[in-house]
Design a protein around this motif. Structure first.
Motif, PDB file in Angstrom:
ATOM      1  N   LEU A  90       0.828  -1.210   0.000  1.00  0.00           N
ATOM      2  CA  LEU A  90       0.000   0.000   0.000  1.00  0.00           C
ATOM      3  C   LEU A  90       0.861   1.258   0.000  1.00  0.00           C
ATOM      4  CD1 LEU A  90      -2.757  -1.126   2.515  1.00  0.00           C
ATOM      5  CD2 LEU A  90      -3.173  -0.400   0.161  1.00  0.00           C
ATOM      6  N   ARG A  91       1.981   1.187   0.696  1.00  0.00           N
ATOM      7  CA  ARG A  91       2.841   2.374   0.785  1.00  0.00           C
ATOM      8  C   ARG A  91       3.775   2.489  -0.420  1.00  0.00           C
ATOM      9  NH1 ARG A  91       6.220   3.135   5.461  1.00  0.00           N
ATOM     10  NH2 ARG A  91       5.843   5.364   5.095  1.00  0.00           N
ATOM     11  N   GLU A  92       4.457   1.388  -0.772  1.00  0.00           N
ATOM     12  CA  GLU A  92       5.467   1.463  -1.818  1.00  0.00           C
ATOM     13  C   GLU A  92       4.872   1.380  -3.219  1.00  0.00           C
ATOM     14  OE1 GLU A  92       8.319  -1.556  -1.006  1.00  0.00           O
ATOM     15  OE2 GLU A  92       8.722  -0.863   1.043  1.00  0.00           O
ATOM     16  N   ALA A  93       3.848   0.524  -3.381  1.00  0.00           N
ATOM     17  CA  ALA A  93       3.290   0.322  -4.719  1.00  0.00           C
ATOM     18  C   ALA A  93       2.166   1.297  -5.031  1.00  0.00           C
ATOM     19  CB  ALA A  93       2.777  -1.113  -4.848  1.00  0.00           C
ATOM     20  N   LEU A  94       1.311   1.524  -4.053  1.00  0.00           N
ATOM     21  CA  LEU A  94       0.152   2.368  -4.315  1.00  0.00           C
ATOM     22  C   LEU A  94       0.343   3.801  -3.834  1.00  0.00           C
ATOM     23  CD1 LEU A  94      -2.681  -0.203  -3.545  1.00  0.00           C
ATOM     24  CD2 LEU A  94      -1.544   0.302  -5.693  1.00  0.00           C
ATOM     25  N   GLY A  95       1.459   4.058  -3.132  1.00  0.00           N
ATOM     26  CA  GLY A  95       1.848   5.438  -2.857  1.00  0.00           C
ATOM     27  C   GLY A  95       1.224   6.108  -1.665  1.00  0.00           C
ATOM     28  N   TYR A  96       0.607   5.351  -0.743  1.00  0.00           N
ATOM     29  CA  TYR A  96       0.009   5.963   0.440  1.00  0.00           C
ATOM     30  C   TYR A  96       1.060   6.097   1.537  1.00  0.00           C
ATOM     31  CZ  TYR A  96      -4.162   4.636  -2.127  1.00  0.00           C
ATOM     32  OH  TYR A  96      -5.101   4.488  -3.109  1.00  0.00           O
ATOM     33  N   SER A  97       1.002   7.173   2.293  1.00  0.00           N
ATOM     34  CA  SER A  97       2.070   7.435   3.266  1.00  0.00           C
ATOM     35  C   SER A  97       1.861   6.721   4.598  1.00  0.00           C
ATOM     36  CB  SER A  97       2.204   8.934   3.508  1.00  0.00           C
ATOM     37  OG  SER A  97       1.036   9.471   4.148  1.00  0.00           O
ATOM     38  N   GLY A  98       0.622   6.555   5.019  1.00  0.00           N
ATOM     39  CA  GLY A  98       0.370   5.968   6.326  1.00  0.00           C
ATOM     40  C   GLY A  98      -0.621   4.822   6.282  1.00  0.00           C
ATOM     41  N   VAL A  99      -0.315   3.758   7.028  1.00  0.00           N
ATOM     42  CA  VAL A  99      -1.207   2.595   7.095  1.00  0.00           C
ATOM     43  C   VAL A  99      -1.238   2.075   8.522  1.00  0.00           C
ATOM     44  CG1 VAL A  99      -1.687   0.249   6.282  1.00  0.00           C
ATOM     45  CG2 VAL A  99      -0.680   1.923   4.706  1.00  0.00           C
ATOM     46  N   ARG A 100      -2.435   1.893   9.051  1.00  0.00           N
ATOM     47  CA  ARG A 100      -2.626   1.196  10.324  1.00  0.00           C
ATOM     48  C   ARG A 100      -3.431  -0.071  10.062  1.00  0.00           C
ATOM     49  NH1 ARG A 100      -1.783   3.751  15.309  1.00  0.00           N
ATOM     50  NH2 ARG A 100      -1.245   5.969  15.150  1.00  0.00           N
ATOM     51  N   GLY A 113     -17.489  -6.697  18.669  1.00  0.00           N
ATOM     52  CA  GLY A 113     -17.436  -5.281  18.330  1.00  0.00           C
ATOM     53  C   GLY A 113     -16.120  -4.617  18.696  1.00  0.00           C
ATOM     54  N   THR A 114     -15.080  -5.421  18.970  1.00  0.00           N
ATOM     55  CA  THR A 114     -13.793  -4.875  19.409  1.00  0.00           C
ATOM     56  C   THR A 114     -12.819  -4.718  18.252  1.00  0.00           C
ATOM     57  OG1 THR A 114     -12.991  -7.106  19.941  1.00  0.00           O
ATOM     58  CG2 THR A 114     -14.011  -5.834  21.719  1.00  0.00           C
ATOM     59  N   TRP A 115     -11.965  -3.700  18.376  1.00  0.00           N
ATOM     60  CA  TRP A 115     -10.882  -3.443  17.428  1.00  0.00           C
ATOM     61  C   TRP A 115      -9.555  -3.697  18.132  1.00  0.00           C
ATOM     62  CZ3 TRP A 115     -11.116  -0.607  12.483  1.00  0.00           C
ATOM     63  CH2 TRP A 115     -12.428  -0.442  12.019  1.00  0.00           C
ATOM     64  N   LEU A 116      -8.611  -4.322  17.414  1.00  0.00           N
ATOM     65  CA  LEU A 116      -7.277  -4.585  17.963  1.00  0.00           C
ATOM     66  C   LEU A 116      -6.236  -4.083  16.972  1.00  0.00           C
ATOM     67  CD1 LEU A 116      -5.295  -5.886  19.979  1.00  0.00           C
ATOM     68  CD2 LEU A 116      -5.536  -8.028  18.688  1.00  0.00           C
ATOM     69  N   HIS A 117      -5.378  -3.172  17.429  1.00  0.00           N
ATOM     70  CA  HIS A 117      -4.314  -2.625  16.590  1.00  0.00           C
ATOM     71  C   HIS A 117      -3.201  -3.658  16.421  1.00  0.00           C
ATOM     72  CE1 HIS A 117      -0.498  -0.307  16.053  1.00  0.00           C
ATOM     73  NE2 HIS A 117      -1.237   0.283  15.142  1.00  0.00           N
ATOM     74  N   ARG A 118      -2.823  -3.939  15.183  1.00  0.00           N
ATOM     75  CA  ARG A 118      -1.751  -4.899  14.894  1.00  0.00           C
ATOM     76  C   ARG A 118      -0.408  -4.186  14.771  1.00  0.00           C
ATOM     77  NH1 ARG A 118      -3.037 -10.231  15.843  1.00  0.00           N
ATOM     78  NH2 ARG A 118      -5.153 -10.652  15.146  1.00  0.00           N
ATOM     79  N   PHE A 119      -0.298  -3.256  13.859  1.00  0.00           N
ATOM     80  CA  PHE A 119       0.916  -2.453  13.703  1.00  0.00           C
ATOM     81  C   PHE A 119       0.633  -1.308  12.739  1.00  0.00           C
ATOM     82  CE2 PHE A 119       2.041  -3.782   9.443  1.00  0.00           C
ATOM     83  CZ  PHE A 119       1.433  -5.016   9.332  1.00  0.00           C
ATOM     84  N   ALA A 120       1.616  -0.419  12.613  1.00  0.00           N
ATOM     85  CA  ALA A 120       1.444   0.731  11.723  1.00  0.00           C
ATOM     86  C   ALA A 120       2.770   1.065  11.061  1.00  0.00           C
ATOM     87  CB  ALA A 120       0.929   1.930  12.512  1.00  0.00           C
ATOM     88  N   GLU A 121       2.674   1.658   9.875  1.00  0.00           N
ATOM     89  CA  GLU A 121       3.854   2.179   9.177  1.00  0.00           C
ATOM     90  C   GLU A 121       3.502   3.554   8.622  1.00  0.00           C
ATOM     91  OE1 GLU A 121       5.582  -0.304   6.211  1.00  0.00           O
ATOM     92  OE2 GLU A 121       5.995  -1.964   7.579  1.00  0.00           O
ATOM     93  N   GLY A 122       4.446   4.509   8.762  1.00  0.00           N
ATOM     94  CA  GLY A 122       4.219   5.852   8.264  1.00  0.00           C
ATOM     95  C   GLY A 122       3.226   6.640   9.085  1.00  0.00           C
ATOM     96  N   GLU A 123       2.972   6.162  10.306  1.00  0.00           N
ATOM     97  CA  GLU A 123       2.001   6.802  11.195  1.00  0.00           C
ATOM     98  C   GLU A 123       2.691   7.186  12.493  1.00  0.00           C
ATOM     99  OE1 GLU A 123      -2.166   6.612  11.452  1.00  0.00           O
ATOM    100  OE2 GLU A 123      -1.154   7.859   9.981  1.00  0.00           O
ATOM    101  N   GLU A 124       2.352   8.336  13.040  1.00  0.00           N
ATOM    102  CA  GLU A 124       2.926   8.750  14.311  1.00  0.00           C
ATOM    103  C   GLU A 124       1.959   8.473  15.448  1.00  0.00           C
ATOM    104  OE1 GLU A 124       1.596  13.355  14.820  1.00  0.00           O
ATOM    105  OE2 GLU A 124       3.510  13.017  13.814  1.00  0.00           O
ATOM    106  N   GLY A 125       2.514   8.375  16.656  1.00  0.00           N
ATOM    107  CA  GLY A 125       1.666   8.234  17.831  1.00  0.00           C
ATOM    108  C   GLY A 125       1.371   6.804  18.231  1.00  0.00           C
ATOM    109  N   ILE A 126       0.713   6.680  19.374  1.00  0.00           N
ATOM    110  CA  ILE A 126       0.347   5.390  19.957  1.00  0.00           C
ATOM    111  C   ILE A 126      -1.139   5.148  19.732  1.00  0.00           C
ATOM    112  CG2 ILE A 126       0.194   4.062  22.110  1.00  0.00           C
ATOM    113  CD1 ILE A 126       2.501   5.762  23.176  1.00  0.00           C
ATOM    114  N   SER A 127      -1.482   3.956  19.302  1.00  0.00           N
ATOM    115  CA  SER A 127      -2.885   3.622  19.063  1.00  0.00           C
ATOM    116  C   SER A 127      -3.637   3.464  20.377  1.00  0.00           C
ATOM    117  CB  SER A 127      -2.978   2.322  18.256  1.00  0.00           C
ATOM    118  OG  SER A 127      -4.325   1.892  18.164  1.00  0.00           O
ATOM    119  N   ARG A 128      -4.917   3.774  20.353  1.00  0.00           N
ATOM    120  CA  ARG A 128      -5.780   3.568  21.522  1.00  0.00           C
ATOM    121  C   ARG A 128      -6.287   2.136  21.606  1.00  0.00           C
ATOM    122  NH1 ARG A 128     -10.498   7.433  20.391  1.00  0.00           N
ATOM    123  NH2 ARG A 128     -10.010   6.758  18.267  1.00  0.00           N
TER     124      ARG A 128
END
Length: 485
Positions: A137-147, A156-171
């Motif tokens: 998504l970042r290298e081929a499709l050119g998007y800067s941030g992905v979570r 109904g729960t969300w679980l953060h796996r990892f992020a690239e090109g994103e700042e900060g800590i996930s909630r």
């Protein structure tokens, strides 16, 4: 070459085993050979063939045929596709030709080269696939941030796996239900079908958001978060102006308003993967030429969805090959491999290893009196009791055969008053408390215990001693624990 039909595969299997397939046979084969393990030309993907063959042979006992022979027969009939996910790249290129005329040549070439790496590297590890997809998504499709998140639709729960090109800590570093008036909560409603088609069409016409579903993947595109009634404005402010608690400097006012959610998972899935995509860091729009960019995005999503399905099917088959379908504990095949490995480790490291052999008392009488459905329920409840008592991910519970279970206890001493005997007694005591609703009978269990090196010097002797102790427990009145001498 014409597409290979399911009927052709069934005919070959029927001929191989020398039997006429009954409706029950076909129903079992349909379960063993799901559509997800077959390629577009109807063949069975190579990574799954050995597992499938083992399960198919079980459907036709007494024929004398082996799984290895069946694998050879399927290959001889050209029913096996040599696939390692790389051939998906050709599909990707074919779709790319449609996009080629509308997208700048050099841009598309760069994207396709990066996508080639994606398809080449995809495998059967879900976590690795998520990382590869993020890089794409970042290298081929050119998007800067992905979570990347996992959404549990049941809870109904969300679980953060990892992020690239994103700042900060996930909630969402641990599973969490999002705020009711938020994008994440609204996306959950879309996936659950709780938003009307009229509302979705109206939002698209007004440019509020776009919702697209294609069976195995979906996307929610929001061009301006400030225009959406379901956006969590407090978080939008944190994204733009920063937040000390989330260790976020902020991307700048008016920057963090365009966002894209890519969802991978088909209807009925309990869990789906969600990729939050943005260009906040580069301050560029997500789509420079929207129609063409969406086409390329769909090309990527289709390839990733197919790879995800194959990976899921692979792990499901692996899981089924080592678990007992009725009780959910490990099967005899897994037990044999595990006890051998644990014994070698115990010998090498000079630590104790205990083995429990357990048998449900008067089980045949339960089946004969109340029926096999009640018998199955007893087996499941006993398995649940055992799993609840032993150590998770350390001890091993297996259905040894019929109404008999086995428990491997690494680094646990045997003997009266030792840890293994205490565990055995707890299991016996808890099984005695089992109640079967609407039926007036009790459930008890007899247990035999043996340990290395106290009772046995080799693996065969350990199993024999535990089995003999179980026999004595039966002979001495049942509903008791006997320890090998």
């Amino acid at each position: 070459m014409p597409k290979i039909t399911r009927g052709a595969i069934y005919h070959a299997i029927s001929r191989f085993f020398g039997v006429t397939l009954s409706p029950q046979h076909k129903s079992q084969l349909l379960k063993v050979i799901p559509q997800s393990v077959r390629t577009p030309d109807g063949k069975i993907a190579e990574p799954f063939v050995p597992h499938l063959a083992l399960e198919i042979v079980k459907i036709f006992p007494g024929t004398g045929k082996t799984a290895e022979e069946l694998v050879k027969e399927l290959r001889n009939n050209d029913f096996v596709a040599q696939i390692d996910f790389k051939n998906l790249y050709q599909m990707l290129l074919n779709e790319g030709k449609v996009v080629l005329s509308a997208v700048k040549q050099r841009d598309l070439n760069a994207r396709l080269l990066a996508l080639q790496e994606l398809i080449h590297d995809l495998g059967v590890n879900p976590d690795e696939n998520r990382k590869i997809a993020t890089r794409c998504l970042r290298e081929a499709l050119g998007y800067s941030g992905v979570r990347v998140y996992t959404l549990d639709l049941e809870r109904g729960t969300w679980l953060h796996r990892f992020a690239e090109g994103e700042e900060g800590i996930s909630r969402f570093v641990s599973p969490k239900v999002p705020a009711e008036n938020s994008e994440k909560a609204f996306l959950s409603k879309l996936l659950q079908g709780e938003v009307s088609l009229e509302e979705i069409a109206q939002a698209r016409a007004q440019g509020t958001y776009e919702w697209y579903q294609n069976g195995e993947w979906s996307y929610l595109y929001i061009p301006d978060r400030t225009r959406c009634p379901f956006v969590e404005y407090e978080q939008l402010v944190r994204d733009e102006k920063g937040d000390v608690k989330q260790e976020r400097n902020g991307y700048g006012e008016g920057v963090a308003r365009e966002i894209l959610y890519l969802v991978f998972g088909k209807k009925g899935d309990k869990r789906v993967d969600v990729y939050l995509v943005n260009n906040w860091k580069t301050k560029k729009p997500l789509f420079s030429e929207k129609e063409q960019d969406i086409k390329l995005l769909r090309t990527f999503a289709s390839a990733l969805a197919q790879a995800r399905n194959l990976a899921y099917a692979y792990h499901k088959l692996q899981d089924e090959s080592v678990h007992d379908e009725l009780t959910g504990v490990h099967n005899r095949r897994y037990f044999n491999r595990k006890i051998n490995n644990e014994f070698i480790r115990a010998q090498r490291s000079n630590y104790p290893l205990s083995l429990l052999m357990l048998d449900i008392d008067h089980f045949k009488s339960i089946n004969d009196t109340y029926g096999h459905q009640v018998g199955d329920l007893v087996l499941r409840k006993v398995a649940e009791v055992i799993k609840a008592i032993v150590r998770d991910k350390i001890d091993t519970v297996a259905r040894y055969g019929g109404e008999e279970f086995a428990v491997i206890l690494p680094m646990v001493n045997g003997g009266k008053g030792a840890n293994a005997s205490e565990i055995a007694e707890r299991i016996r005591s808890e099984v005695e408390k089992i109640k079967i609703e609407t039926f007036d009978f009790g459930v008890t269990i007899s247990i035999g215990l043996a340990s290395f090196p106290k009772n046995a010097s080799n693996l065969a002797e350990l199993i024999y001693k535990a089995d003999q102790a179980l026999y004595r427990a039966k002979e001495n009145g049942r509903n008791r624990v006997e320890i090998s001498s």
